[in-house]
Scaffold this active site. Sequence first.
Site, PDB file in Angstrom:
ATOM      1  N   CYS A  12       0.799  -1.239   0.000  1.00 50.04           N
ATOM      2  CA  CYS A  12       0.000   0.000   0.000  1.00 50.04           C
ATOM      3  C   CYS A  12       0.835   1.295   0.000  1.00 50.04           C
ATOM      4  O   CYS A  12       1.562   1.582   0.952  1.00 50.04           O
ATOM      5  CB  CYS A  12      -0.928   0.006   1.220  1.00 50.04           C
ATOM      6  SG  CYS A  12      -1.915   1.516   1.304  1.00 50.04           S
ATOM      7  N   LYS A  39      -9.844 -10.237   4.072  1.00 43.72           N
ATOM      8  CA  LYS A  39      -9.718  -9.398   5.261  1.00 43.72           C
ATOM      9  C   LYS A  39     -10.154 -10.143   6.517  1.00 43.72           C
ATOM     10  O   LYS A  39     -11.269 -10.668   6.558  1.00 43.72           O
ATOM     11  CB  LYS A  39     -10.577  -8.135   5.095  1.00 43.72           C
ATOM     12  CG  LYS A  39     -10.113  -7.251   3.943  1.00 43.72           C
ATOM     13  CD  LYS A  39     -11.049  -6.075   3.691  1.00 43.72           C
ATOM     14  CE  LYS A  39     -10.628  -5.342   2.434  1.00 43.72           C
ATOM     15  NZ  LYS A  39     -11.571  -4.383   1.913  1.00 43.72           N
ATOM     16  N   VAL A  52      -6.747   0.099   4.370  1.00 47.26           N
ATOM     17  CA  VAL A  52      -5.517   0.426   5.089  1.00 47.26           C
ATOM     18  C   VAL A  52      -4.998   1.744   4.520  1.00 47.26           C
ATOM     19  O   VAL A  52      -5.320   2.080   3.372  1.00 47.26           O
ATOM     20  CB  VAL A  52      -4.447  -0.684   4.912  1.00 47.26           C
ATOM     21  CG1 VAL A  52      -4.843  -1.935   5.640  1.00 47.26           C
ATOM     22  CG2 VAL A  52      -4.137  -0.974   3.445  1.00 47.26           C
ATOM     23  N   GLU A  64      -7.770   6.725   7.491  1.00 50.98           N
ATOM     24  CA  GLU A  64      -7.539   7.736   6.452  1.00 50.98           C
ATOM     25  C   GLU A  64      -6.135   8.344   6.610  1.00 50.98           C
ATOM     26  O   GLU A  64      -5.828   8.985   7.628  1.00 50.98           O
ATOM     27  CB  GLU A  64      -8.592   8.849   6.453  1.00 50.98           C
ATOM     28  CG  GLU A  64      -9.901   8.441   5.816  1.00 50.98           C
ATOM     29  CD  GLU A  64      -9.765   8.058   4.334  1.00 50.98           C
ATOM     30  OE1 GLU A  64      -9.135   8.803   3.561  1.00 50.98           O
ATOM     31  OE2 GLU A  64     -10.297   7.002   3.956  1.00 50.98           O
TER      32      GLU A  64
END
Length: 232
Positions: A12, A39, A52, A64
Amino acid sequence: MHNFELVSNILCPYTQRAAIQLAEKGLEARRTYVDLADKPDWFIQLSPLGKVPVLRVGDAAVFETAVICEYIEEATVDRAPMWPAQALDRARHRAWAEFASAVIADVFGFYMAPDEAAFERKRSELAGRFARLESQLAGAGPYFDGERFGLVDAAFAPIFRLMETFDQFADFRLLQELPATSAYRLNLAARPSVRAAVVPDYGQVFLRYLAGRGSHMARLAAAAAETTSVQT
Ligand SMILES: N[C@@H](CCC(=O)N[C@@H](CS)C(=O)NCC(=O)O)C(=O)O
């Protein structure tokens, strides 16, 4: 002492922003990786949007990326701030960090484009985004706003880190004739906090992930790997 846990996915780019910020501030955070394709229940409970990163601070969960980074700034006033001191400069940096978030979504659309036409459309949109960035960088350096590495740099660095993985198999000409952005990319890549924000085999992990996407870029990567194995 802070008790931070950064809940993430191994690839990510949003999470990397917070990881870079924590490293720049000399702060430790435990990293927990979640498989977004499967998940776990505890994560579904923890993350209201199912995304995430999430920063766990004791029993609290902050979600966030932009909010997480603001929280880290506010919770660590004893460390050097990563936004500029002047309100207007700060607003400009925050705005361009938002721009970086939008570019991450564009990069996702680029490598997931299902066919050549969509891929070319996304490629050209992305090149246009970098052309906009170029106009902000001209004259500055080595970072977004000169000598000082800030949160806006932590927001852009993961985009270029992802582009490094594309370079393993093709040149998509995303920064053609953009000298300031090309230099900015190299300066960010040299920053230890940026290198440390991902696992050492990030490039290979991304290629394995891409191989399962069925996208146009996945086919290009497979074709390049095929050519390399034929040649060696
Ligand atoms: N607006 C969010 C975006 C985060 C995001 O999209 N994260 C991706 C991974 S990089 C995600 O969790 N996607 C959910 C999924 O794939 O199910 C933020 O800035 O934190």
